[in-house]
Design an enzyme around this catalytic site. Sequence first.
Site, PDB file in Angstrom:
ATOM      1  N   ASP A   1       0.831  -1.216   0.000  1.00 13.20           N
ATOM      2  CA  ASP A   1       0.000   0.000   0.000  1.00 13.20           C
ATOM      3  C   ASP A   1       0.862   1.262   0.000  1.00 13.20           C
ATOM      4  O   ASP A   1       0.378   2.350  -0.309  1.00 13.20           O
ATOM      5  CB  ASP A   1      -0.988   0.010   1.180  1.00 13.20           C
ATOM      6  CG  ASP A   1      -0.344   0.041   2.554  1.00 13.20           C
ATOM      7  OD1 ASP A   1       0.893  -0.096   2.651  1.00 13.20           O
ATOM      8  OD2 ASP A   1      -1.095   0.205   3.544  1.00 13.20           O
TER       9      ASP A   1
ATOM     10  N   LYS B   1       9.607  -0.220  -4.579  1.00 13.44           N
ATOM     11  CA  LYS B   1       8.480  -1.159  -4.726  1.00 13.44           C
ATOM     12  C   LYS B   1       7.534  -0.702  -5.847  1.00 13.44           C
ATOM     13  O   LYS B   1       6.976  -1.526  -6.575  1.00 13.44           O
ATOM     14  CB  LYS B   1       7.715  -1.294  -3.408  1.00 13.44           C
ATOM     15  CG  LYS B   1       8.457  -2.013  -2.309  1.00 13.44           C
ATOM     16  CD  LYS B   1       8.745  -3.488  -2.603  1.00 13.44           C
ATOM     17  CE  LYS B   1       7.484  -4.327  -2.641  1.00 13.44           C
ATOM     18  NZ  LYS B   1       7.837  -5.772  -2.794  1.00 13.44           N
TER      19      LYS B   1
HETATM   20  P1  NAD Z   1      11.242  -9.394   5.271  1.00 16.68           P
HETATM   21  O1  NAD Z   1      12.213  -8.269   5.283  1.00 16.68           O
HETATM   22  O2  NAD Z   1      10.831 -10.020   6.569  1.00 16.68           O
HETATM   23  O3  NAD Z   1      11.804 -10.600   4.367  1.00 16.68           O
HETATM   24  C1  NAD Z   1      12.377 -10.384   3.108  1.00 16.68           C
HETATM   25  C2  NAD Z   1      12.995 -11.712   2.660  1.00 16.68           C
HETATM   26  O4  NAD Z   1      13.563 -11.527   1.351  1.00 16.68           O
HETATM   27  C3  NAD Z   1      14.129 -12.197   3.560  1.00 16.68           C
HETATM   28  O5  NAD Z   1      14.008 -13.584   3.797  1.00 16.68           O
HETATM   29  C4  NAD Z   1      15.381 -11.897   2.754  1.00 16.68           C
HETATM   30  O6  NAD Z   1      16.462 -12.767   3.063  1.00 16.68           O
HETATM   31  C5  NAD Z   1      14.868 -12.085   1.344  1.00 16.68           C
HETATM   32  N1  NAD Z   1      15.674 -11.360   0.352  1.00 16.68           N
HETATM   33  C6  NAD Z   1      16.049 -10.059   0.394  1.00 16.68           C
HETATM   34  N2  NAD Z   1      16.803  -9.765  -0.688  1.00 16.68           N
HETATM   35  C7  NAD Z   1      16.862 -10.907  -1.437  1.00 16.68           C
HETATM   36  C8  NAD Z   1      17.460 -11.223  -2.672  1.00 16.68           C
HETATM   37  N3  NAD Z   1      18.170 -10.311  -3.353  1.00 16.68           N
HETATM   38  N4  NAD Z   1      17.318 -12.476  -3.164  1.00 16.68           N
HETATM   39  C9  NAD Z   1      16.612 -13.414  -2.475  1.00 16.68           C
HETATM   40  N5  NAD Z   1      16.025 -13.166  -1.279  1.00 16.68           N
HETATM   41  C10 NAD Z   1      16.155 -11.926  -0.776  1.00 16.68           C
HETATM   42  O7  NAD Z   1       9.998  -8.885   4.461  1.00 16.68           O
HETATM   43  P2  NAD Z   1       8.429  -9.089   4.677  1.00 16.68           P
HETATM   44  O8  NAD Z   1       7.940  -8.109   5.667  1.00 16.68           O
HETATM   45  O9  NAD Z   1       8.158 -10.526   4.864  1.00 16.68           O
HETATM   46  O10 NAD Z   1       7.882  -8.608   3.260  1.00 16.68           O
HETATM   47  C11 NAD Z   1       7.757  -9.536   2.185  1.00 16.68           C
HETATM   48  C12 NAD Z   1       7.191  -8.824   0.974  1.00 16.68           C
HETATM   49  O11 NAD Z   1       5.918  -8.263   1.282  1.00 16.68           O
HETATM   50  C13 NAD Z   1       8.041  -7.670   0.467  1.00 16.68           C
HETATM   51  O12 NAD Z   1       8.017  -7.664  -0.937  1.00 16.68           O
HETATM   52  C14 NAD Z   1       7.357  -6.430   1.009  1.00 16.68           C
HETATM   53  O13 NAD Z   1       7.603  -5.305   0.204  1.00 16.68           O
HETATM   54  C15 NAD Z   1       5.903  -6.868   0.966  1.00 16.68           C
HETATM   55  N6  NAD Z   1       5.008  -6.219   1.928  1.00 16.68           N
HETATM   56  C16 NAD Z   1       5.333  -6.234   3.253  1.00 16.68           C
HETATM   57  C17 NAD Z   1       4.452  -5.660   4.173  1.00 16.68           C
HETATM   58  C18 NAD Z   1       4.751  -5.675   5.660  1.00 16.68           C
HETATM   59  O14 NAD Z   1       3.998  -5.086   6.425  1.00 16.68           O
HETATM   60  N7  NAD Z   1       5.791  -6.356   6.114  1.00 16.68           N
HETATM   61  C19 NAD Z   1       3.257  -5.068   3.726  1.00 16.68           C
HETATM   62  C20 NAD Z   1       2.966  -5.073   2.353  1.00 16.68           C
HETATM   63  C21 NAD Z   1       3.856  -5.673   1.469  1.00 16.68           C
END
Ligand code: NAD
Length: 339
Positions: A126, A153
């Site tokens: 969002d 993003k």
């Molecule tokens: P996080 O930071 O907990 O986890 C990210 C994961 O991606 C980690 O396991 C990391 O090792 C891996 N990673 C990072 N760079 C990498 C690369 N180059 N190659 C392979 N793996 C890689 O993130 P999250 O909070 O679980 O978010 C996951 C997704 O959801 C993201 O795309 C984020 O933008 C999206 N998102 C998150 C939220 C939130 O509130 N956390 C809300 C909306 C969308």
Amino acid sequence: MTQVLVTGGAGFIGSNFVRWALNARPDWHITTLDKLTYAGRLENLAAVMDSPRHRFVHGDIADAAVATPLVCESNLVVHFAAETHVDRSIQSAADFITTDVIGTFVLLEAARQAPRLRRFVQISTDEVYGSVPEGASRETDELRPRNPYSASKAGADRLAYSYWATYDVPVIITRASNNYGPNQFPEKVIPLFVTNAIDGVPLPLYGDGLNVRDWLHVEDHCRAIDLVIEEGTNGEVYNIGGGNEIANVDLTHRILELAGRPLSLIRPVADRPGHDRRYALDTTKLRQLGWAPEVPFEDGLAATVDWYRQNESWWRPIKEQDQAYRAYHQAQYGNRPGT
Ligand code: NAD
Ligand code: TYD
């Protein structure tokens, strides 16, 4: 059998999704591709490491030699991997561009060649809409990202869309609101504040504490992703919002109450630069597919506080022994003036 590639599956949402999907979808065989950055933790996948339907590959999504064959063997790609923390993107944006934009580009290029690919789910956020003073963002609204995380993003979100429009890659884009639940890295506000409250140390509340976020339980997010895979339309965007808008100061009060700690632990500190005031999503489109959030915020937050209470062995080593975490924390909070 459905062959599924989950990128970033060792992180917070990705690991919850892998666990949830292996349980809910008996015909799925999942490969997790994860670079294991500071946020990626193999212990998040401990429960599925021995599953014959799960395989872990340690690698970078931006490395085409690793990523391309994995995409090409898949029926579904669910792309979570990203650098995700706004404050870190403000400290240094380079990794956000490399992973969130270039990494997504590498996966999309691979998807053009993937013979059996049915869906490529681009997990967006969002935050790409930018700050929303009133009303709620609809999928057709303009994107106005305002920090390096949300801008990278937004780049990935539109790049994925362009691969559907140009090359007919079966892309679906989801934009979820702030997630909470088990295994969230203790840099994001809920796990940071919950673990600080457990330890009785101050909770650094940015600015006036009146910024608003809409909280979505991670399991409700998993169900929504599953639904758009089954029922969504390629080329479309779906908002996923929990419908739990709350100001940070009120959230902080609730956390302290659940942890049995006094409000005097709140420490107002200097605001985040470019701090988006409010996010809010119109979820009509997803609700028309049959989704509604199921976890009431009070229950989900209480369960999350309990999870951190019962899983100190998960977060305490990160907060107390991980030098990289301590360096980040010192840079972020060490010299931050109070307000
Ligand atoms: P996080 O930071 O907990 O986890 C990210 C994961 O991606 C980690 O396991 C990391 O090792 C891996 N990673 C990072 N760079 C990498 C690369 N180059 N190659 C392979 N793996 C890689 O993130 P999250 O909070 O679980 O978010 C996951 C997704 O959801 C993201 O795309 C984020 O933008 C999206 N998102 C998150 C939220 C939130 O509130 N956390 C809300 C909306 C969308
Ligand atoms: P965060 O968990 O970083 O998510 P995002 O910025 O992606 O929404 O922050 C959620 C809200 O909490 C946001 O308005 C910033 C605020 N916040 C604090 O007040 N103090 C903190 O130490 C952190 C990390 C966040």
